[in-house]
Design a protein around this motif. Structure first.
Motif, PDB file in Angstrom:
ATOM      1  N   THR A 140       0.830  -1.208   0.000  1.00 13.02           N
ATOM      2  CA  THR A 140       0.000   0.000   0.000  1.00 13.02           C
ATOM      3  C   THR A 140       0.864   1.258   0.000  1.00 13.02           C
ATOM      4  O   THR A 140       0.591   2.215  -0.732  1.00 13.02           O
ATOM      5  CB  THR A 140      -0.929  -0.002   1.225  1.00 13.02           C
ATOM      6  N   GLY A 201      -3.750  -1.546   5.846  1.00  7.15           N
ATOM      7  CA  GLY A 201      -3.026  -1.979   4.652  1.00  7.15           C
ATOM      8  C   GLY A 201      -3.623  -3.235   4.053  1.00  7.15           C
ATOM      9  O   GLY A 201      -3.699  -3.379   2.818  1.00  7.15           O
ATOM     10  N   THR A 205      -5.258  -3.308   0.347  1.00  7.11           N
ATOM     11  CA  THR A 205      -4.750  -4.265  -0.638  1.00  7.11           C
ATOM     12  C   THR A 205      -5.867  -5.158  -1.151  1.00  7.11           C
ATOM     13  O   THR A 205      -5.950  -5.453  -2.353  1.00  7.11           O
ATOM     14  CB  THR A 205      -3.631  -5.121  -0.022  1.00  7.11           C
TER      15      THR A 205
END
Length: 436
Positions: A140, A201, A205
């Motif tokens: 990320t 994150g 993702t």
């Protein structure tokens, strides 16, 4: 987009937090380095700092001799974690190294100081549990640092924003830079994840994985923007979409999210109405936000809301949360619901209004004789004091029933997520994008 694993290293506060958390749990020094052994971030040390680590902290990466020693062991090609041998002459203690890969591409390496050249099984298990969140956050961070991605996302947000001037400017830039085609049909979908216990994150993702295949399909071109818990997808095509195709696409998105997120994530998708090209895409975006709200509030939608299917609920769902309560139910309808025959008369009234006041269709739908239907309708009029032959009175009752239906759905669902602040549109989109 530039490949994220080929860019200069960057470490966010979120990544630093994950590394520190792992280090604290292990009581060992932890670091993340890029494939060239340049430091991205590292934890505080626990009395296990060697000369190589101190050099990395002072100079932003390993010395050329240490980097060569590490790379000569084939670390970047390792299919799984292993131990890097130490070297006394380089001041390097052994490390446990974990390749950090996103769909096969090496983003970096997670290293843990292991002076004895080994780690207890429980330590390795703790590292294995922490690794997925670190991989996702690193990916990320690297994607967010890509100037092409930043430019495209800024343009998309401006295109869908509230300022007509910046919308026009961003449309021109998107077309001039050939980021999107000038196709006649546009639709925006929004994806929201609000309850996941996974790291930001990991959520970001997962959102990217669910949308990347939709950048280009057989019938459409698109682009998307992702934050830590939501995403927006714009698609353009030469022909209108079939509603079934948009629903199938949304179902695919939720399935992909389901494979990458925990059960608490509860993602929802809102599908906006189909609009005329880039110029009107912002309207579809506003509609998609309402549709996502419907998907969150109404369990019968199974996590996918479509503006085209909402009908009068599209208006009601734009009311603020504090206003959408039982006080909106008209007093005549509340009197009907409180009567001794409330349930039966409510069912009769709903059917009568849904059938546009047709006596034959209503009696057939309820499977009762017309005489019985006329009797019930007179009861309804007596209790409510309203005239069912009057259009305004009918609208009052029908809207009240819809509000009651919506409130019932809300009572069975989870709370609506907190609204996210809309980014302020810059007065000069081109300057904003070039600066990014």
């Amino acid at each position: 987009m530039t490949e994220p694993w080929r860019r200069a290293p960057i470490g966010s506060t979120a990544l630093q937090g994950l590394v520190e958390k792992l280090a604290e749990s292990l009581c060992r020094s932890v670091a993340v380095v890029d494939p060239s052994i340049r430091r991205i971030c590292s934890s505080r040390h626990f009395g296990d700092a060697d000369r190589a680590r101190i050099h990395s902290l002072l100079h932003g990466g390993a010395s050329s001799e240490v980097a060569r020693h590490v790379l000569d062991q084939g670390l970047t090609r390792w299919p799984k974690p292993g131990f890097v041998a130490g070297r006394d002459d380089l001041g390097l203690l052994p490390r446990y190294a974990v390749p950090l890969r996103e769909r096969g591409h090496l983003l970096g390496l997670l290293t843990i100081v292991a002076p004895d050249g080994s780690l207890p099984a429980e330590v390795i298990e703790a590292i294995d549990r922490a690794t997925p969140a670190i991989v996702c956050q690193l990916y990320t961070d690297q994607v967010s640092a890509d100037p092409e991605t930043t430019k495209e996302q800024n343009l998309l947000r401006a295109l869908l924003g509230s300022n007509p001037v910046t919308r026009a400017e961003s449309r021109t830039l998107l077309l001039d830079d050939a980021l999107l085609p000038d196709a006649p049909h546009a639709v925006v979908s929004t994806v929201q994840v609000t309850h996941s216990r996974m790291s930001p994150g990991q959520v970001a993702t997962a959102l990217r994985r669910s949308l990347e295949g939709l950048r280009r399909t057989r019938s459409a071109h698109g682009t998307f923007a992702v934050t830590s818990n939501r995403a927006v997808l714009l698609q353009l095509a030469d022909r209108p979409w079939r509603p079934e195709a948009l629903h199938e696409q949304s179902a695919h998105i939720t399935r992909v999210l389901g494979t990458h997120l925990d059960a608490s994530a509860a993602p929802v998708v809102g599908i906006g109405g189909q609009q005329q090209g880039l110029a009107d895409a912002w309207t579809s975006h506003q509609q998609a936000l309402v549709a996502a709200r419907a998907a969150r509030r109404m369990p019968t939608l199974n996590g996918i809301g479509s503006w085209e299917d909402l009908g009068e609920f599209a208006v009601l769902l734009q009311l603020p949360d504090h206003a959408l309560n039982e006080s909106l139910i008209p007093r005549p309808l509340r009197a009907l619901l409180a009567s001794g025959s409330g349930h039966r008369l409510e069912e009769t009234l709903r059917c009568f209004l849904d059938q546009a006041g047709s006596i034959p269709r209503t009696s057939e739908a309820l499977r009762i004789h017309r005489t019985s239907l006329y009797y019930r309708l007179r009861q309804i009029q007596d209790i409510t004091g309203l005239d069912l032959d009057n259009g305004a009175d009918r609208l009052t009752l029908h809207l009240g029933l819809r509000i009651r239906e919506l409130l019932t759905s809300i009572g069975e669902s989870s709370p609506d997520p907190q609204p996210q602040a809309r980014p302020t549109a810059p007065s000069d989109v081109r300057a904003r994008v070039e600066a990014a």
